[in-house]
Motif scaffolding. Structure first.
Motif, PDB file in Angstrom:
ATOM      1  N   GLY A  74      -5.699 -13.434  66.369  1.00 25.40           N
ATOM      2  CA  GLY A  74      -6.947 -13.011  66.963  1.00 25.40           C
ATOM      3  C   GLY A  74      -6.935 -13.020  68.481  1.00 25.40           C
ATOM      4  O   GLY A  74      -7.923 -12.654  69.121  1.00 25.40           O
ATOM      5  N   ASP A  75      -5.818 -13.403  69.078  1.00 25.00           N
ATOM      6  CA  ASP A  75      -5.693 -13.477  70.535  1.00 25.00           C
ATOM      7  C   ASP A  75      -5.212 -12.128  71.072  1.00 25.00           C
ATOM      8  O   ASP A  75      -4.119 -11.671  70.744  1.00 25.00           O
ATOM      9  CB  ASP A  75      -4.701 -14.578  70.894  1.00 25.00           C
ATOM     10  N   ALA A  76      -6.024 -11.503  71.888  1.00 28.14           N
ATOM     11  CA  ALA A  76      -5.707 -10.175  72.418  1.00 28.14           C
ATOM     12  C   ALA A  76      -4.403 -10.164  73.210  1.00 28.14           C
ATOM     13  O   ALA A  76      -3.634  -9.200  73.143  1.00 28.14           O
ATOM     14  CB  ALA A  76      -6.847  -9.662  73.284  1.00 28.14           C
ATOM     15  N   ASP A  77      -4.123 -11.222  73.965  1.00 30.18           N
ATOM     16  CA  ASP A  77      -2.876 -11.278  74.733  1.00 30.18           C
ATOM     17  C   ASP A  77      -1.660 -11.351  73.813  1.00 30.18           C
ATOM     18  O   ASP A  77      -0.634 -10.739  74.084  1.00 30.18           O
ATOM     19  CB  ASP A  77      -2.865 -12.477  75.682  1.00 30.18           C
ATOM     20  N   VAL A  78      -1.770 -12.104  72.743  1.00 31.74           N
ATOM     21  CA  VAL A  78      -0.666 -12.216  71.782  1.00 31.74           C
ATOM     22  C   VAL A  78      -0.424 -10.877  71.091  1.00 31.74           C
ATOM     23  O   VAL A  78       0.708 -10.451  70.895  1.00 31.74           O
ATOM     24  CB  VAL A  78      -0.964 -13.306  70.722  1.00 31.74           C
ATOM     25  N   MET A  79      -1.502 -10.195  70.741  1.00 32.45           N
ATOM     26  CA  MET A  79      -1.402  -8.983  69.929  1.00 32.45           C
ATOM     27  C   MET A  79      -1.271  -7.692  70.737  1.00 32.45           C
ATOM     28  O   MET A  79      -1.170  -6.624  70.159  1.00 32.45           O
ATOM     29  CB  MET A  79      -2.631  -8.882  69.014  1.00 32.45           C
ATOM     30  N   ARG A  80      -1.213  -7.781  72.051  1.00 31.63           N
ATOM     31  CA  ARG A  80      -1.236  -6.547  72.848  1.00 31.63           C
ATOM     32  C   ARG A  80      -0.054  -5.620  72.587  1.00 31.63           C
ATOM     33  O   ARG A  80      -0.161  -4.413  72.778  1.00 31.63           O
ATOM     34  CB  ARG A  80      -1.352  -6.856  74.325  1.00 31.63           C
ATOM     35  N   PHE A  81       1.084  -6.126  72.139  1.00 29.20           N
ATOM     36  CA  PHE A  81       2.235  -5.278  71.850  1.00 29.20           C
ATOM     37  C   PHE A  81       2.423  -5.038  70.358  1.00 29.20           C
ATOM     38  O   PHE A  81       3.399  -4.430  69.941  1.00 29.20           O
ATOM     39  CB  PHE A  81       3.514  -5.885  72.436  1.00 29.20           C
ATOM     40  N   SER A  82       1.504  -5.503  69.562  1.00 27.74           N
ATOM     41  CA  SER A  82       1.590  -5.336  68.110  1.00 27.74           C
ATOM     42  C   SER A  82       1.196  -3.921  67.727  1.00 27.74           C
ATOM     43  O   SER A  82       0.209  -3.385  68.220  1.00 27.74           O
ATOM     44  CB  SER A  82       0.670  -6.328  67.413  1.00 27.74           C
ATOM     45  N   VAL A  83       1.932  -3.336  66.812  1.00 29.35           N
ATOM     46  CA  VAL A  83       1.580  -1.999  66.341  1.00 29.35           C
ATOM     47  C   VAL A  83       0.333  -2.043  65.468  1.00 29.35           C
ATOM     48  O   VAL A  83      -0.322  -1.030  65.277  1.00 29.35           O
ATOM     49  CB  VAL A  83       2.746  -1.336  65.554  1.00 29.35           C
ATOM     50  N   ASP A  84      -0.005  -3.231  64.948  1.00 25.03           N
ATOM     51  CA  ASP A  84      -1.189  -3.367  64.100  1.00 25.03           C
ATOM     52  C   ASP A  84      -2.458  -3.597  64.904  1.00 25.03           C
ATOM     53  O   ASP A  84      -3.547  -3.560  64.358  1.00 25.03           O
ATOM     54  CB  ASP A  84      -1.019  -4.542  63.134  1.00 25.03           C
ATOM     55  N   GLY A  85      -2.336  -3.863  66.186  1.00 22.48           N
ATOM     56  CA  GLY A  85      -3.501  -4.146  67.005  1.00 22.48           C
ATOM     57  C   GLY A  85      -4.107  -5.489  66.654  1.00 22.48           C
ATOM     58  O   GLY A  85      -3.446  -6.343  66.103  1.00 22.48           O
ATOM     59  N   HIS A  86      -5.377  -5.653  66.950  1.00 26.57           N
ATOM     60  CA  HIS A  86      -6.055  -6.918  66.659  1.00 26.57           C
ATOM     61  C   HIS A  86      -6.404  -6.959  65.180  1.00 26.57           C
ATOM     62  O   HIS A  86      -6.885  -5.991  64.619  1.00 26.57           O
ATOM     63  CB  HIS A  86      -7.312  -7.065  67.511  1.00 26.57           C
ATOM     64  N   ARG A  87      -6.198  -8.095  64.587  1.00 25.75           N
ATOM     65  CA  ARG A  87      -6.477  -8.228  63.164  1.00 25.75           C
ATOM     66  C   ARG A  87      -7.818  -8.931  62.959  1.00 25.75           C
ATOM     67  O   ARG A  87      -8.099  -9.928  63.593  1.00 25.75           O
ATOM     68  CB  ARG A  87      -5.376  -9.052  62.492  1.00 25.75           C
ATOM     69  N   ASP A  88      -8.604  -8.399  62.022  1.00 22.51           N
ATOM     70  CA  ASP A  88      -9.848  -9.080  61.681  1.00 22.51           C
ATOM     71  C   ASP A  88      -9.539 -10.196  60.679  1.00 22.51           C
ATOM     72  O   ASP A  88      -8.401 -10.357  60.243  1.00 22.51           O
ATOM     73  CB  ASP A  88     -10.894  -8.100  61.149  1.00 22.51           C
ATOM     74  N   ALA A  89     -10.543 -10.976  60.317  1.00 21.01           N
ATOM     75  CA  ALA A  89     -10.341 -12.145  59.453  1.00 21.01           C
ATOM     76  C   ALA A  89      -9.734 -11.764  58.102  1.00 21.01           C
ATOM     77  O   ALA A  89      -8.859 -12.468  57.579  1.00 21.01           O
ATOM     78  CB  ALA A  89     -11.657 -12.883  59.255  1.00 21.01           C
TER      79      ALA A  89
END
Length: 75
Positions: free
Chosen positions: A25-40
């Protein structure tokens, strides 16, 4: 799976949900993820997939990184 003086690399557990939520859920962690931000719901599904597909202790895969001193999952 593996230990160092400060860390334990281990299989994910169903009880790691709060750690997964804080990491994925951390935007900085997920910024390079192809999945983007994950919801719960996506976070729970991801953790289920990790716990269901746990490889044998002799193989590598996605693992939780736990601080020995605190027992907190940090990655």
């Amino acid at each position: 799976m593996m230990e160092t003086a400060r860390l334990i690399l281990r299989h994910w557990r169903a009880t790691d949900q709060s750690y997964v939520a804080s990491i994925l859920g951390d935007a900085d962690v997920m910024r390079f993820s192809v999945d983007g931000h994950r919801d719960a719901q996506q976070q729970r599904a991801w953790l289920r997939k990790q716990t269901d597909a746990t490889p044998s202790d002799s193989s590598f895969g996605t693992c939780a990184i736990e601080k020995k001193a605190t027992g907190r999952v940090i990655g």
